[in-house]
Scaffold this active site. Structure first.
Site, short mmCIF file in Angstrom:
data_model
loop_
_atom_site.label_atom_id
_atom_site.label_comp_id
_atom_site.label_asym_id
_atom_site.label_seq_id
_atom_site.Cartn_x
_atom_site.Cartn_y
_atom_site.Cartn_z
N LYS A 22 25.14 73.17 74.95
CA LYS A 22 23.94 72.63 75.25
C LYS A 22 23.73 73.14 76.76
CE LYS A 22 22.77 68.61 75.20
NZ LYS A 22 21.56 68.12 76.53
N ASN A 23 24.57 72.51 77.65
CA ASN A 23 24.23 72.03 78.51
C ASN A 23 24.46 73.04 79.65
OD1 ASN A 23 23.62 69.19 78.82
ND2 ASN A 23 25.61 68.47 79.30
N CYS A 116 16.48 57.25 80.59
CA CYS A 116 16.22 57.59 78.91
C CYS A 116 17.50 56.20 79.24
CB CYS A 116 17.27 59.02 79.22
SG CYS A 116 19.04 59.06 79.56
N ARG A 121 18.63 57.45 86.07
CA ARG A 121 18.66 58.56 86.31
C ARG A 121 18.05 59.44 87.30
NH1 ARG A 121 20.29 61.79 80.56
NH2 ARG A 121 21.21 63.11 82.15
N ILE A 123 15.97 61.46 90.33
CA ILE A 123 15.89 63.10 91.14
C ILE A 123 16.19 62.61 92.80
CG2 ILE A 123 15.14 63.62 88.81
CD1 ILE A 123 12.04 63.11 90.75
N ASP A 304 30.52 61.80 78.89
CA ASP A 304 29.85 62.82 77.63
C ASP A 304 31.08 62.37 75.97
OD1 ASP A 304 27.34 63.44 78.63
OD2 ASP A 304 27.43 65.06 78.35
N ARG A 396 19.81 66.49 68.93
CA ARG A 396 19.62 66.87 70.49
C ARG A 396 21.00 67.90 70.84
NH1 ARG A 396 17.81 63.32 74.71
NH2 ARG A 396 18.31 65.19 75.94
C1 UD1 Z 1 24.07 66.65 83.31
C2 UD1 Z 1 24.16 67.32 81.84
C3 UD1 Z 1 24.96 65.21 80.79
C4 UD1 Z 1 25.34 64.81 81.58
C5 UD1 Z 1 25.88 64.45 83.42
C6 UD1 Z 1 26.89 63.98 83.53
C7 UD1 Z 1 22.69 68.09 81.40
C8 UD1 Z 1 21.01 69.42 80.99
N1 UD1 Z 1 23.28 67.39 81.38
O1 UD1 Z 1 23.21 65.67 83.64
O2 UD1 Z 1 25.07 65.99 79.52
O3 UD1 Z 1 25.89 63.19 80.77
O4 UD1 Z 1 25.83 65.75 84.11
O5 UD1 Z 1 27.78 64.70 83.79
O6 UD1 Z 1 23.69 69.01 82.17
N2 UD1 Z 1 21.91 60.86 90.41
C9 UD1 Z 1 20.87 60.47 91.13
N3 UD1 Z 1 20.86 61.00 91.91
C10 UD1 Z 1 20.12 62.36 91.49
C11 UD1 Z 1 20.49 63.12 90.67
C12 UD1 Z 1 21.59 62.29 90.08
O7 UD1 Z 1 21.54 59.17 91.48
O8 UD1 Z 1 19.33 62.94 91.53
C13 UD1 Z 1 22.46 60.26 89.60
C14 UD1 Z 1 22.60 59.76 87.38
O9 UD1 Z 1 21.54 58.86 88.34
C15 UD1 Z 1 24.07 59.80 87.48
C16 UD1 Z 1 24.90 60.68 88.05
O10 UD1 Z 1 23.83 60.82 89.40
O11 UD1 Z 1 24.51 58.64 87.71
C17 UD1 Z 1 25.45 61.95 86.97
O12 UD1 Z 1 23.48 62.40 87.09
P1 UD1 Z 1 24.22 63.98 86.90
O13 UD1 Z 1 25.47 64.76 87.23
O14 UD1 Z 1 22.59 64.87 88.21
O15 UD1 Z 1 23.75 64.54 85.69
P2 UD1 Z 1 21.86 65.46 85.02
O16 UD1 Z 1 22.29 66.79 85.97
O17 UD1 Z 1 21.25 64.21 84.38
#
Ligand code: UD1
Length: 417
Positions: A22-23, A116, A121, A123, A304, A396
Site C-alpha cells: 500500500k505505502n 489523524c 502529522r 507537513i 506500523d 484501508r
Molecule cells: C508513512 C507511512 C505510514 C508510516 C510512516 C512512518 C505512507 C503512505 N504512510 O507516513 O504508514 O507509519 O511513514 O513509517 O507511506 N513529520 C514532521 N513533519 C513533516 C512530516 C513528518 O514532523 O513534514 C513527522 C511526523 O509527524 C511523524 C514522523 O515525522 O512523527 C514520521 O512521519 P512520516 O515519515 O512523514 O510518515 P508518513 O509519510 O506520513
C-alpha cells in the site's frame, strides 16, 4: 458497519501470499500524474486507500482503470482543480499529489491533510523542501497554495527522515531545473520503489533507499510499467499472527531484507525462522521469551508493526518495554488490549507490558489501521469470542484479511450489520 468476530484459534498453519505494498502504490499513483501517456502498475492491492487515491486523481481528470490488481492511469488531460476535503482527509497520502501538481501547473491549491488518530502529522518538512526549490507558499483557510513557474534544484536537509516529505521532494526534483540533493532522507523501501518507477519514466534519481538522494531534473517524463514491491507490513502482521498462535506459516511474496529488524526480533524471541529469496517461514520453538522493541525509521523496527507486536508481547512471560519514537499518539490500542485482559502501563513514549496474563475475548474497536490488526492478532489467542468494530480502518490497509487468516485455520468471520 461491519465487524470481525474472532474466536480462539488453533496454531495457524499453511502458506499465505502478501499483496503489493500500500505505502508504495500510493506515491506511485501520485507520480504517474507526472508522465505523458498511460502508466501501467501491477500487483496493486485492492484496498480502500488505493480506491480513495484513484478517486482523487479521477476528480483531477485522470483516466483510471483498476481491475485484477492492475492499474492503468493516463493523466494527459488533468486540470488544475481544488480537491474536495472529504476524500483528501481520508488519506494523508493525498498530500503526495502536491509535488506532481506543482510540476504540472505553476500555481496549485491543495487541502492540508489534517491530523489523524495516531498523531498530528505536520507537513512542515514537505513545505521546507518545496520552499528550498523556489516555491512560494501561502497557507490559509485550511489550504496550502504553492506557486513556482519552474522549480530549481537545491540542497535540502530534512530535520527528520520523513517518508512522505522525501517522496514529495523527490517527485518535485524529478522535473526541476538542475540538481537536488536530499540529506537525511528517509530510506524506506517504498521510497526506493517509487524512485524506480520514476526512473523508468525517465527521471534521474540516484541513492534512493540511502540517506542521501541525488536527483537531476529532466524536462519531461514518459509513461512506464511497474510492479509494486510486496507489502512488508502485511507480511509482518502475518508473522505476528502465526507467532501468537504458536503456528507454522510460510509467507510468500516477501523481500526478507525489508523485514530484517522484524525477523531479528522474532529470532531474539526464539521463534524459528527460515528465509529464502521471496518467502519467510515462522515456527514455534520452546522457550519463547519477550523482548524490548523501539520503533524508528527504516531499517529499524517499523512503527506500523508496533501494535501487532504489542499484542504478541502481552502473551509472553516477563516484562518488556515498547518505545514508540515515531508517532506521539500511537498507543490507542492499549485501552482496547486492556479490555481483553492485557497488563500494560503507559509512561510517555513507552508502554510497559507485563506479559503472561490470560487474554479473554471482548468487544473492542479498531482505533486506526494497524491498531485494528493488533486487535485481530490478540483475539486469535484470547479465550472465547471477540468482536472487533470499526473495521473500515483495517480495510484501508489489508485486503480480505479474514479470508487470508481463515485459509491458515483462524476462526474469524466478517459480519456485515
Ligand atoms: C508513512 C507511512 C505510514 C508510516 C510512516 C512512518 C505512507 C503512505 N504512510 O507516513 O504508514 O507509519 O511513514 O513509517 O507511506 N513529520 C514532521 N513533519 C513533516 C512530516 C513528518 O514532523 O513534514 C513527522 C511526523 O509527524 C511523524 C514522523 O515525522 O512523527 C514520521 O512521519 P512520516 O515519515 O512523514 O510518515 P508518513 O509519510 O506520513
Amino acid at each position: 458497519m461491519s465487524k470481525f468476530i474472532v474466536e480462539t484459534s488453533e496454531p495457524l498453519k499453511g502458506k499465505i501470499r502478501t499483496d503489493g505494498a500500500k505505502n508504495a502504490v500510493l506515491p506511485i499513483i501520485a507520480a504517474s500524474l507526472m508522465a505523458e501517456g498511460k502508466c501501467i502498475i501491477e500487483d496493486v492491492p485492492d484496498l480502500s486507500d488505493v480506491h480513495t487515491m484513484c478517486e482523487l486523481i479521477r476528480i483531477l481528470g485522470a483516466e483510471v482503470r483498476f481491475e485484477n490488481n492492475r492499474l492503468e492511469i493516463c493523466a494527459d488531460n488533468i486540470i488544475n482543480r481544488e480537491l474536495p476535503y472529504e476524500p483528501v482527509k481520508k488519506i494523508r497520502a493525498s498530500f503526495l499529489l502536491a509535488a506532481p501538481l506543482l510540476t504540472r501547473f505553476s500555481k496549485v491549491r491543495i487541502q492540508m491533510p489534517g491530523g489523524c488518530p495516531i498523531g498530528i502529522r505536520p507537513i512542515d518538512l514537505h513545505l521546507k523542501g518545496f520552499a528550498r526549490m523556489g516555491a512560494e507558499i501561502r497557507q490559509e483557510f485550511g489550504m496550502i497554495e504553492l506557486t513556482a513557474d519552474k522549480l530549481g534544484g537545491n540542497e535540502i536537509y530534512l530535520d527528520f527522515p520523513s517518508v512522505g516529505a522525501t517522496e514529495n521532494i523527490i517527485m518535485a526534483a524529478a522535473l526541476a531545473e538542475g540538481v537536488t540533493v536530499i540529506s537525511n532522507a528517509a530510506t524506506e523501501p517504498e521510497i526506493t520503489d517509487m524512485s524506480e518507477f520514476l526512473n523508468k519514466m525517465g527521471a534521474q534519481i540516484e541513492g534512493a533507499g540511502t540517506e542521501t538522494v541525488r536527483i537531476r531534473g529532466v524536462d519531461r517524463l514518459y509513461a512506464a510499467k511497474h510492479r509494486v514491491i510486496p507489502d512488508r507490513i502485511e507480511a509482518g502482521t502475518f508473522l505476528a499472527a502465526a507467532a501468537i498462535t504458536g503456528g507454522d506459516v510460510r509467507i510468500e511474496n516477501v523481500i526478507p531484507e525489508h523485514l530484517r529488524a522484524v525477523i531479528s526480533k522474532l529470532k531474539e524471541m526464539n521463534f524459528g525462522i527460515e528465509e529464502d529469496d521471496d518467502s519467510v517461514r515462522i515456527y514455534k520453538n520452546d522457550d519463547i521469551k519477550s523482548v524490548d522493541i523501539k520503533t524508528m525509521p527504516y531499517p529499524a523496527f517499523p512503527t506500523d508493526l508496533q501494535p501487532q507486536f504489542m499484542s504478541l508481547m502481552t502473551t509472553m512471560n516477563g516484562t518488556c518495554i515498547i518505545n514508540e519514537t515515531i508517532f506521539e499518539n500511537r498507543f490507542q490500542h492499549v485501552g482496547e488490549l486492556s479490555r481483553m485482559g492485557a497488563n500494560i502501563k503507559l509512561e510517555g513514549k513507552s508502554a510497559i507490558i507485563k506479559g503472561g496474563n490470560r487474554l479473554t475475548g471482548a468487544e473492542v474497536k479498531a482505533t486506526d489501521l494497524r491498531a485494528g490488526a493488533g486487535l485481530i492478532i490478540a483475539a486469535l489467542c484470547a479465550e472465547g469470542k471477540s468482536e472487533i468494530g470499526d473495521i473500515y480502518h483495517i480495510e484501508r490497509g489489508y485486503c480480505r484479511i479474514e479470508e487470508k487468516l481463515k485459509a491458515l485455520g483462524a476462526k474469524i468471520e466478517k459480519l456485515d450489520i
